[in-house]
Design an enzyme around this catalytic site. Structure first.
Site, PDB file in Angstrom:
ATOM      1  N   LYS B 191       0.491  -0.947  -0.151  1.00  0.00           N
ATOM      2  CA  LYS B 191       0.223   0.543   0.276  1.00  0.00           C
ATOM      3  C   LYS B 191       1.169   1.042   0.021  1.00  0.00           C
ATOM      4  O   LYS B 191       1.335   1.453   0.833  1.00  0.00           O
ATOM      5  CB  LYS B 191      -0.939   0.314   1.285  1.00  0.00           C
ATOM      6  CG  LYS B 191      -2.654   0.651   0.699  1.00  0.00           C
ATOM      7  CD  LYS B 191      -2.574   2.055   1.892  1.00  0.00           C
ATOM      8  CE  LYS B 191      -1.501   2.520   2.536  1.00  0.00           C
ATOM      9  NZ  LYS B 191      -1.963   4.606   2.071  1.00  0.00           N
ATOM     10  N   GLU B 265       9.153   0.521  11.179  1.00  0.00           N
ATOM     11  CA  GLU B 265       9.833   1.840  11.236  1.00  0.00           C
ATOM     12  C   GLU B 265       9.639   2.633  11.206  1.00  0.00           C
ATOM     13  O   GLU B 265       8.670   3.712  10.415  1.00  0.00           O
ATOM     14  CB  GLU B 265      11.191   1.643   9.868  1.00  0.00           C
ATOM     15  CG  GLU B 265      12.165   1.960  10.069  1.00  0.00           C
ATOM     16  CD  GLU B 265      12.700   3.593   9.144  1.00  0.00           C
ATOM     17  OE1 GLU B 265      11.927   4.506  10.315  1.00  0.00           O
ATOM     18  OE2 GLU B 265      13.219   3.836   8.398  1.00  0.00           O
ATOM     19  N   CYS B 299      12.948  10.048   8.489  1.00  0.00           N
ATOM     20  CA  CYS B 299      12.927   9.572   9.734  1.00  0.00           C
ATOM     21  C   CYS B 299      14.310   9.224  10.599  1.00  0.00           C
ATOM     22  O   CYS B 299      14.139  10.134  11.837  1.00  0.00           O
ATOM     23  CB  CYS B 299      12.316   8.403   9.941  1.00  0.00           C
ATOM     24  SG  CYS B 299      12.951   7.080   8.431  1.00  0.00           S
ATOM     25  N   GLU B 396       8.574  15.045  16.639  1.00  0.00           N
ATOM     26  CA  GLU B 396       9.500  15.408  15.142  1.00  0.00           C
ATOM     27  C   GLU B 396       8.735  15.977  14.247  1.00  0.00           C
ATOM     28  O   GLU B 396       7.140  16.353  14.447  1.00  0.00           O
ATOM     29  CB  GLU B 396       8.728  14.371  15.151  1.00  0.00           C
ATOM     30  CG  GLU B 396      10.100  13.791  13.424  1.00  0.00           C
ATOM     31  CD  GLU B 396       9.692  12.222  12.723  1.00  0.00           C
ATOM     32  OE1 GLU B 396       8.207  11.629  12.975  1.00  0.00           O
ATOM     33  OE2 GLU B 396      10.777  11.355  12.101  1.00  0.00           O
TER      34      GLU B 396
END
Lengths: 309, 495, 273
Positions: B191, B265, B299, B396
Site C-alpha cells: 500500500k 520503522e 525519519c 518530530e
C-alpha cells in the site's frame, strides 16, 4: 618577558582562526554537489565572460621565447579575433626572463604581467637567491609574483622557515601582488593544504594558489574548496580578503564554470573579480571562446576558427 | 591590484528544469492485483497532486476492504509457486527489476519529484539508484538464504507480506520492502502512501516488463483505511510498516494476538552532535544534509543539533551562511536544493510546531529566500536557544527545521541525545577516533553516523531503538523479517 | 539424635539484589510455603532497580557477562539438591545448569555471529553491532518451574539485558531458590529481579510500563488453561511504547531467543585522508 615566570606562553586564544582539520569525504561530496550545478543560458554567458576576465594566460616552458610570449600577450589582450566584445584576460604568466617581453607588449592594455619566481617550480634554492629573484622580476616590471613555498621545509615540519620566506618575499614585492603557490599535490592531503593555506595567508599572501602545473597533479575542485574555506575563515577572523588562484588541469569551459560556481557559493559574489580570483591555464581559453560562440549562435563550434598562440 | 575590477552585481542561475516529457501519467489509475489493472470495487477515487504546483496529476483508486481482500487472495494464490521457485530463478527476476529500474531511472526520478516534491537531484542521485541497488543486493541473496543465518539451515518464507510505505521516499521504501520479501519467497500486497502513489504504480509496469508471475506483487492504493484493512486481513502473515510512531503503535495493537509478524520503522528525533575539534565546514555540510535532505521529511533527520558550547557561536554563524545558499524552489530544477513540502497537511504541521517554538521562547532564524506562490513550501529554519523541554526539541517536525542546543561535556551530550523516546539515528562530529567510538557505544540509536550523515546503502542494516520501531531493513539482517528460521537446538522448531 | 525443629525459610521477592517482602504485605500459600504476592508497586520498584542496573550490565564486557553466567551455573550446581526440591527433580536442575552454561558461552560470540561489517558502495567503513534492548519483562512459563524460567531468563541476560521476571504462579519456589543463587553469583544487583504472585495481576503493569523495553509473554501464551485474551491484552498494552513483544519455548535453547532481545546498531565513518 614570559607572562608566567619559568613557564611559557600558550596560545590561549588563537589570533587567527583555528587551524582545524578537513574531512576528505565530506569535502569531496560537497565539491561534487556544487559541480552538479547546471549553469545555462545567461548565467552561463556570465560565467564564461568571468572565466576570461579572471584568466592568467600562462606559458611556462623551457622553450619559451619572446616571440611565443608576444603572441600570447596579444591573445590575452584580445582573446577573440572575431569579437571585440570578449574581454581581455587578467594576466599573462611567464618565467622571469620573459617578463620584459610581456611588459613591453602588455603596456597600456590593462592585462597584468605575472612572473613565477623563487626557484619555480621546486623552490629548492637558498632564501637569499629567491628574494633576489623576486627583486629582479619586480624591477623588470612584473605586476604580480607567483612564488612557490618550500615544500621540503613544510613537509619536514619547519613551518617557521616557510613562513619567514613568504614574509621576506612579500617585503620585496613592493606594489606587486604576491601569489603563493602551495603545490597542493605534494602536501599529502587536505589537512596539510588547509595548514599551508593559513600559513601563507598569515605571512601576507595576496593570493593563494594551488599548483605550479609541473607536479603530477594540479588543481581539483575539492582542493580549491579546501582553500576557499581557509580563505573564508581568515576573512571571518580578520576581515581581510585573500584571493584564490586555481591552476593546472583546467582545460574546459565546463570545468571553469564549476570552479567559478564553487567560489560563488563558498565565498560569494565579492570574490568573482580578477582582483580576488584567477584561473591559471594555458589551453583553457579557446574552449571558453568556443562555448561563448555556441551560446551566442546556437551552433557547435570548430577549433579551426580560434587562434592557437 | 591598482585598479579594482568590480564583481558582478548578481549571478542568478537560469532555470535548468529536467524535462517532464520522459513521463506519461494516465488520467486515472486502477489497482494492480493478480498482474492486472482492476477497478476499485467501490469505484472511489482521489486526486494526487504535485505539491510544487498543486496541479492534479492523476486520479488514484481508493482501495477498500474488498479490494484488499482480492489482493491478499491473489498474493496467497501466487505464494506456493513463488516460494517453490528455485532461489536462483527468483534472483533473476529481482536482477531484472534492478536493471529495469536503472534503464528507466530518469522516468522514475522525474515522476518521483513531480508527485512528491523532492528535488530532482535527490530523486536522480539518491532515491532511484538506491532503489535499484536494493533489488540488486537482495537478488543475490535469493539463492543463498541458507548461508544467511548460521544454525538455521532451512529458512522458509512466511507467506503474504502486507507492506505499508510512507510518502517521503516512495520508490525507495517500496524497494526496501519489496526486494527482501521477494528474495525470501514471500508474496506482497503493497500500500503506497496516499499522497505519493505514482512511482509505485509505474513500478507495476516494471513488473510487467520483468515478467514477474501474476499476484507476486500487488499494489493497492488508498488512504489510512486501506492500510488498516490490510493490517486486519487474516490472510496476511506479516506486516511491514514505515511511517509515524503513532500509526505504528496502532498497528502493533491491531496485530496483537494475531500471530502476524511485524516490523516497524517509525519516527525519530536524531541528535547531530558536534564537538569543538570537529572539521567544522564539513560538520556544517552534515548538519545541512541532516536537516534539509528531502525537505527534512526523513525519519532519521538530524533535527536536533547538539553543539559544544565553546564552538557554538562559530558553528552557527557558518551554518547560517551555508543555509543562505540553499536554493528553494521547483523540484524539477537541477539546481534546487530544497523542493516542495509534500502536502498541505504536512506544511500545516511544520507551521504549527514552528509557532510553538516561537511561543516557547526559542530564537528563530530563516534565510531570506523567495518561495514560489503556488504549492507548499517552507524555508530552512534554525532555532537557537532551544531547551530540552521545548516541543521543537522533543517532537518530530518532519520538515527543514533544526533545533540547536548546546552541551559542555561528552557525558552531557550523550545524556541529551538519549533523552527522547525515539532511537533511530545520531550523528557525531569529532576528529578524535576514541571519542567517536565512545559516543557510538553510548548513543541509543539504530544508526550512528560519525563525521557523516544521512548515508544509506542496501548492505547496511537500518532501523530503530525504542519508539523508533523494531526490525532492520537492509543487509543480511533485513532478510530475517521475512523468514521463518528454525534452529537445530532444543525447542528450535517453534521459532 | 535429638529432634530438632528445622528453621523454615521465608520466600520473598528479589528486587535490586535484596529480598524484600511485597510492599503490599500480602502472601499466598503455594507449595507448602507462604509466597510473597507481588503488587503493581513491586513491579514499579523492580523496573526501577532494573533500569538502574542496565548501563553497567550492558557495558560489561561480553567476557565478563559470560563469566558471571557461568558462575551462576556453578552455584546452581552447588545447590542442585535445594533446587531439585522446588522443581521436577535433579534432571530438570541438570538441564537448567547446562542451559545456563550454553548461554554463558554465547555472550562473546554474538557480535561476530549477529553483527558484522557492511560493504557499502562508498568511501565509508560501516559496521553493525548488537546491543541489548534494555529492560525486559518476562512472564515466565508455568512449567517446568526452573527450566522454564531459565530458558527465558538466560538468553535475555546473555545479550546484556536486565530482567524483571514474573515467576510461575503454580511453582514459585524454584524461582525464589534461583534468585538466591543469582544473589550470590556476582550478578550485579538489579540485573535480575524476580516477583512471585499472580501474573494476571502484575503482568499488565509490566506490559504497560513505559520504561520497559521488551516483554516476553511466553508464560502468558503457554499458561496451562491459559487465556489467549490475556496474552493479547499484554501485547496490546506493549504497543504504548513500541515494546518488543517476544515469545519462545518453555524448554528452549536457541540463538533466536537471544537475538530477539538485541538491537542492532549500525555505525558509519568516512574513509579518507
Amino acid at each position: 618577558m614570559p607572562a608566567l615566570p619559568g613557564g611559557f606562553e600558550l596560545p590561549a586564544s588563537l589570533r587567527l582562526t583555528r587551524v582545524g582539520s578537513v574531512d576528505a569525504v565530506a569535502l569531496e561530496a560537497r565539491a561534487a554537489d556544487l559541480a552538479g550545478r547546471s549553469i545555462k543560458k545567461e548565467s552561463k554567458l556570465l560565467a564564461l565572460d568571468l572565466a576570461i576576465r579572471c584568466m592568467d594566460l600562462t606559458t611556462l616552458e623551457g622553450a619559451d621565447t619572446p616571440g611565443k610570449v608576444t603572441a600570447l600577450c596579444t591573445k590575452a589582450i584580445r582573446p577573440d579575433a572575431q569579437d571585440a566584445s570578449v574581454p581581455s584576460c587578467a594576466a599573462v604568466c611567464v618565467y622571469p626572463n620573459l617578463v620584459p617581453t610581456a611588459v613591453a607588449r602588455l603596456r597600456g592594455s590593462g592585462v597584468k604581467v605575472a612572473s613565477v619566481a623563487t626557484a619555480f617550480p621546486s623552490g629548492q634554492s637558498p632564501t637569499a637567491i629567491k628574494v633576489r629573484e623576486v627583486e629582479e622580476v619586480v624591477a623588470m616590471g612584473a605586476d604580480e609574483v607567483d612564488m612557490v613555498i618550500d615544500r621540503g621545509a613544510f613537509l619536514s615540519g619547519r613551518y617557521g622557515k616557510v613562513y619567514d620566506e613568504i614574509v621576506a618575499v612579500k617585503e620585496v614585492c613592493g606594489a606587486a601582488h604576491l601569489k603563493v603557490i602551495l603545490e597542493t599535490a605534494e602536501l599529502g592531503g587536505y589537512d596539510a593544504i588547509r595548514r599551508a593555506s593559513l600559513l601563507a595567508m598569515a605571512a601576507g599572501a595576496d593570493f593563494i594558489k594551488t599548483s605550479t602545473g609541473k607536479a603530477a597533479a594540479s588543481a581539483t575542485l575539492p582542493i580549491q574548496l579546501c582553500m576557499l574555506e581557509a580563505i573564508r575563515d581568515v576573512h571571518d577572523a580578520t576581515g581581510r580578503r585573500v584571493g584564490m588562484k586555481a591552476a593546472g588541469g583546467i582545460r574546459t569551459a565546463k570545468q571553469a564554470v564549476q570552479y567559478l560556481v564553487q567560489v560563488h557559493e563558498t565565498l560569494g559574489l565579492a570574490w568573482l573579480t580578477p582582483d580576488l580570483y584567477r584561473l591559471g591555464a594555458s589551453s583553457l581559453l579557446n574552449d571558453v571562446l568556443m562555448q561563448l560562440h555556441t551560446q551566442r549562435t546556437g551552433r557547435y563550434q570548430s577549433l579551426d576558427y580560434f587562434t592557437n598562440d | 591590484m591598482t585598479d579594482i575590477v568590480p564583481a558582478p552585481a548578481a549571478w542568478e542561475y537560469a532555470p535548468a528544469p529536467e524535462s517532464r516529457a520522459v513521463v506519461t501519467i494516465a488520467p486515472a489509475y486502477g489497482l494492480y492485483i493478480g498482474g492486472e489493472w482492476v477497478e476499485p470495487a467501490a469505484g472511489e477515487r482521489f486526486a494526487t497532486i504535485s505539491p510544487a504546483s498543486e496541479e492534479q496529476l492523476a486520479e488514484i483508486a481508493q482501495g477498500g476492504e474488498e479490494d484488499v481482500d482480492r489482493a491478499v487472495r491473489a498474493a496467497r494464490a501466487a505464494f506456493p509457486g513463488w516460494a517453490a521457485l528455485p532461489g536462483a530463478e527468483r534472483a533473476k527476476y529481482l536482477f531484472r527489476i534492478a536493471r529495469l529500474l536503472q534503464e528507466r531511472a530518469r522516468e522514475f526520478a522525474v515522476l518521483e519529484s513531480l508527485d512528491g516534491g523532492k528535488p530532482i537531484k535527490e530523486s536522480r542521485d539518491v532515491d532511484v539508484p538506491l532503489a535499484a541497488a536494493h533489488f540488486f543486493y537482495y537478488a543475490g541473496w535469493a539463492d543463498k538464504l541458507e548461508y544467511a543465518f548460521p544454525g538455521r539451515p532451512q529458512p522458509r518464507p512466511l507467506g503474504v507480506a502486507g507492506q505499508i510505505i510512507p510518502w517521503n521516499f516512495p520508490l525507495l521504501m517500496l524497494a526496501w520492502k519489496v526486494a527482501p520479501a521477494l528474495a525470501t519467497g514471500n508474496t506482497v500486497v503493497l500500500k503506497p502512501a496516499e499522497s505519493t502513489p505514482l512511482t509505485a504504480l509505474l513500478f507495476c509496469d516494471v513488473l510487467r516488463q520483468a515478467g514477474l508471475p501474476a499476484g507476486v506483487v500487488n499494489v493497492v492504493t488508498g488512504d489510512g483505511r486501506t492500510g488498516a484493512a490490510l493490517v486486519a486481513h487474516p490472510g496476511v502473515d506479516k506486516i511491514a510498516f514505515t511511517g509515524s510512531t503513532e500509526v505504528g503503535k496502532s498497528i502493533q495493537r491491531a496485530v496483537a494476538g494475531s500471530g502476524k509478524r511485524l516490523t516497524l520503522e517509525l519516527g525519530g528525533k536524531g541528535a547531530n552532535i558536534v564537538f569543538d575539534d570537529a572539521a567544522l565546514d564539513q560538520a556544517v555540510e552534515g548538519i545541512v544534509t541532516g536537516i534539509t535532505f528531502n525537505q527534512g521529511h526523513v525519519c532519521c533527520a538530524g533535527s536536533r543539533l547538539l553543539v559544544q558550547e565553546s564552538v557554538a557561536e562559530q558553528l552557527i554563524a557558518k551554518l547560517r551562511r551555508r543555509m543562505e545558499k540553499l536554493r528553494v524552489g521547483d523540484p524539477l530544477d537541477k539546481n534546487t536544493d530544497i523542493g516542495a513540502i509534500n502536502s498541505a497537511e504536512q506544511l500545516a504541521r511544520i507551521e504549527e510546531l514552528v509557532q510553538s517554538g516561537r511561543d516557547e521562547g526559542a530564537t528563530i532564524w530563516q534565510p531570506a529566500c523567495r518561495l514560489p506562490e503556488k504549492g507548499f513550501w517552507y524555508p530552512p529554519t534554525v532555532f537557537t536557544e532551544v531547551a530540552q523541554s521545548h516541543r521543537i526539541a522533543q517532537e518530530e517536525i518532519f520538515g527543514p527545521v533544526l533545533s540547536v542546543l548546546t552541551f559542555r561535556t561528552p557525558d552531557e551530550a550523550v545524556e541529551k541525545a538519549n533523552n527522547t523516546p525515539y532511537g533511530l539515528s545520531a550523528g557525531v562530529w569529532t576528529e578524535k577516533g576514541s571519542r567517536i567510538l565512545w559516543m557510538a557505544q553510548r548513543l541509543r540509536a539504530g544508526v550512528v553516523w560519525a563525521n557523516t550523515y544521512n548515508r544509506f546503502d542496501p548492505t547496511s542494516p537500518f532501523g530503530g531503538y525504542k519508539e523508533s520501531g523494531y526490525g532492520r531493513e537492509g543487509g543480511r539482517h533485513g532478510l530475517a523479517a521475512y523468514l521463518s528460521l528454525e534452529e537445530a537446538g532444543v525447542g528450535g522448531g517453534e521459532a | 539424635m535429638t529432634d530438632r525443629l528445622p528453621v523454615m525459610k521465608t520466600y520473598k521477592l528479589f528486587i535490586g539484589g535484596a529480598f524484600p517482602r511485597s510492599e503490599s504485605g500480602r502472601v499466598v500459600e503455594v507449595e507448602g510455603a507462604n509466597v510473597a504476592l507481588a503488587s503493581r508497586k513491586d513491579v514499579r520498584d523492580a523496573v526501577k532497580a532494573a533500569r538502574g542496573a542496565f548501563p553497567g550490565w550492558a557495558k560489561a564486557t561480553a567476557y565478563n557477562r559470560g563469566q558471571v553466567l557461568y558462575r551462576l551455573a556453578e552455584l546452581m550446581e552447588a545447590r542442585a539438591g535445594d533446587l531439585a526440591a522446588t522443581c521436577s527433580g535433579p534432571d530438570e536442575v541438570a538441564r537448567a545448569v547446562d542451559r545456563v552454561v550454553w548461554y554463558a558461552g554465547w555472550t562473546d560470540k554474538l557480535a561476530q555471529v549477529v553483527g558484522g561489517a557492511n560493504p557499502v558502495a562508498g568511501p565509508y567503513f560501516d559496521f553493525t553491532v548488537p546491543e541489548p534492548t534494555g529492560v525486559v519483562g518476562i512472564v515466565a512459563p508455568a512449567e517446568p518451574a526452573l527450566l522454564g524460567l531459565i530458558s527465558r531468563l538466560a538468553p535475555a541476560l546473555a545479550g546484556g539485558n536486565v530482567v524483571v521476571a514474573l515467576a510461575s504462579q503454580l511453582h514459585p519456589l524454584a524461582a525464589v531458590e534461583l534468585a538466591e543463587c543469582i544473589a550470590t553469583a556476582d550478578v550485579p544487583a538489579g540485573v535480575v529481579n524476580i516477583l512471585t504472585g499472580d501474573p494476571a495481576e502484575t503482568a499488565p503493569w509490566l506490559a504497560s510500563h513505559m520504561d520497559v523495553n521488551a516483554i516476553d509473554i511466553s508464560g502468558a501464551v503457554a499458561a496451562p488453561g491459559g487465556d489467549p485474551a490475556f496474552a493479547t491484552a499484554l501485547e496490546r498494552a506493549a504497543a504504548d511504547n513500541v515494546k518488543r513483544v517476544v515469545r519462545g519455548p518453555a524448554d528452549g535453547q536457541r540463538l533466536a531467543d537471544v537475538e530477539q532481545l538485541l538491537e542492532l546498531k549500525t555505525v558509519w565513518h568516512p574513509i579518507g585522508v
